[in-house]
Design a protein around this motif. Sequence first.
Motif, PDB file in Angstrom:
ATOM      1  N   TRP A 157      32.335  46.131  63.067  1.00  0.00           N
ATOM      2  CA  TRP A 157      32.227  45.118  61.918  1.00  0.00           C
ATOM      3  C   TRP A 157      33.358  45.274  60.966  1.00  0.00           C
ATOM      4  CZ3 TRP A 157      29.507  41.080  62.698  1.00  0.00           C
ATOM      5  CH2 TRP A 157      28.312  41.192  63.384  1.00  0.00           C
TER       6      TRP A 157
ATOM      7  N   ARG B 221      21.439  48.484  57.656  1.00  0.00           N
ATOM      8  CA  ARG B 221      21.834  47.240  58.233  1.00  0.00           C
ATOM      9  C   ARG B 221      21.123  45.809  57.593  1.00  0.00           C
ATOM     10  NH1 ARG B 221      17.201  49.790  60.503  1.00  0.00           N
ATOM     11  NH2 ARG B 221      15.597  48.477  61.190  1.00  0.00           N
TER      12      ARG B 221
ATOM     13  N   PHE C  73      23.590  42.781  57.106  1.00  0.00           N
ATOM     14  CA  PHE C  73      23.231  41.472  57.693  1.00  0.00           C
ATOM     15  C   PHE C  73      22.691  40.467  57.130  1.00  0.00           C
ATOM     16  CE2 PHE C  73      23.433  44.599  61.345  1.00  0.00           C
ATOM     17  CZ  PHE C  73      24.571  44.082  61.999  1.00  0.00           C
TER      18      PHE C  73
ATOM     19  N   LEU D 173      25.733  38.901  55.123  1.00  0.00           N
ATOM     20  CA  LEU D 173      26.382  38.568  56.342  1.00  0.00           C
ATOM     21  C   LEU D 173      25.943  37.047  56.500  1.00  0.00           C
ATOM     22  CD1 LEU D 173      29.083  38.635  58.032  1.00  0.00           C
ATOM     23  CD2 LEU D 173      27.964  39.723  59.811  1.00  0.00           C
ATOM     24  N   ALA D 174      24.468  36.776  56.682  1.00  0.00           N
ATOM     25  CA  ALA D 174      23.962  35.804  57.016  1.00  0.00           C
ATOM     26  C   ALA D 174      24.128  34.777  55.740  1.00  0.00           C
ATOM     27  CB  ALA D 174      22.532  35.875  57.096  1.00  0.00           C
TER      28      ALA D 174
ATOM     29  N   TYR E  32      27.559  33.409  55.985  1.00  0.00           N
ATOM     30  CA  TYR E  32      27.836  31.922  56.793  1.00  0.00           C
ATOM     31  C   TYR E  32      27.295  30.882  56.521  1.00  0.00           C
ATOM     32  CZ  TYR E  32      30.097  34.970  60.551  1.00  0.00           C
ATOM     33  OH  TYR E  32      30.668  35.460  61.466  1.00  0.00           O
TER      34      TYR E  32
ATOM     35  N   PHE F  88      25.206  32.655  64.131  1.00  0.00           N
ATOM     36  CA  PHE F  88      25.351  34.045  63.536  1.00  0.00           C
ATOM     37  C   PHE F  88      24.443  34.060  62.436  1.00  0.00           C
ATOM     38  CE2 PHE F  88      29.851  33.990  65.075  1.00  0.00           C
ATOM     39  CZ  PHE F  88      29.924  35.296  65.457  1.00  0.00           C
ATOM     40  N   ILE F  89      23.775  33.086  61.914  1.00  0.00           N
ATOM     41  CA  ILE F  89      22.831  33.471  60.853  1.00  0.00           C
ATOM     42  C   ILE F  89      21.522  33.949  61.486  1.00  0.00           C
ATOM     43  CG2 ILE F  89      21.081  32.340  59.145  1.00  0.00           C
ATOM     44  CD1 ILE F  89      23.490  30.575  58.426  1.00  0.00           C
TER      45      ILE F  89
ATOM     46  N   CYS G 295      22.239  37.371  62.837  1.00  0.00           N
ATOM     47  CA  CYS G 295      22.195  38.487  61.484  1.00  0.00           C
ATOM     48  C   CYS G 295      20.750  38.891  61.211  1.00  0.00           C
ATOM     49  CB  CYS G 295      23.022  37.869  60.534  1.00  0.00           C
ATOM     50  SG  CYS G 295      24.715  37.807  60.422  1.00  0.00           S
TER      51      CYS G 295
ATOM     52  N   ALA H  70      19.613  41.130  63.711  1.00  0.00           N
ATOM     53  CA  ALA H  70      20.309  42.390  63.524  1.00  0.00           C
ATOM     54  C   ALA H  70      19.802  43.431  62.531  1.00  0.00           C
ATOM     55  CB  ALA H  70      21.792  42.302  63.613  1.00  0.00           C
ATOM     56  N   ALA H  71      19.319  42.480  61.331  1.00  0.00           N
ATOM     57  CA  ALA H  71      18.741  43.132  60.311  1.00  0.00           C
ATOM     58  C   ALA H  71      17.530  43.706  60.611  1.00  0.00           C
ATOM     59  CB  ALA H  71      18.665  42.094  59.030  1.00  0.00           C
TER      60      ALA H  71
ATOM     61  N   GLN I 129      23.002  46.085  68.674  1.00  0.00           N
ATOM     62  CA  GLN I 129      24.008  46.076  67.838  1.00  0.00           C
ATOM     63  C   GLN I 129      25.421  46.104  68.260  1.00  0.00           C
ATOM     64  OE1 GLN I 129      23.562  46.127  64.355  1.00  0.00           O
ATOM     65  NE2 GLN I 129      21.365  46.129  64.267  1.00  0.00           N
TER      66      GLN I 129
END
Length: 196
Positions: free
Chosen positions: A52, A117, A121, A124-125, A128, A157-158, A161, A164-165, A173
């Motif tokens: 990352w 996380r 994430f 990060l979401a 994006y 990706f959203i 994420c 992943a969260a 991961q």
Amino acid sequence: MGSAASTAEIYVYIRTVMSIVISLSLARLLTGLAGFVQSPGKHRVYLVQLGWVLSMFLFIIHFWWWEYRLQSLAVISFGVYLFLICFCCLFFFLCVLLFPTSVDEYGGYEEYFISRRRWFFGLLAVTYAVDLVDTFLKGHAYFQSLGWEYPIRNAAFIVLCVVAALTANRRFQAIFVSIGLIYQITFIFRFYDVLG
């Protein structure tokens, strides 16, 4: 002529302020990586976290590469300026989450990363999602020039994420960051390799 000069001056000013925040983000990543060289045995390295770090490095330099298109805006309002600075701040917060001041209480980067996380994430979401708005600001024609892949990429990706969260599964991961990195590199070179 005066109006065009004012817009050009505003553009340079905005780029300067943005570059300060982006520089802080890159400095955080580079300082964190340098810490591994300075004290190699102090904390266990987590390859997913390093993946990352590389992804964020690429995202940031890619962001800076494509922001030259801001000069195509006829008018830059304070709202656009505020939006762009906040976008840059998202990168800084993500970099701080990747390399906190200390991970001593966690025992290593793996434990730290998994425990944070949701923050990483989640932001990060949001990044994006904000990226979609940023691209649209550069004009409808520019947005459409990226084709169907760009909005689908961001939406995917959203969603990933969010997953992943919610999951601490190390395999997920690792797969997410690996596939994400490969895709990110190919996307950059297919869409943004040459300015123009």
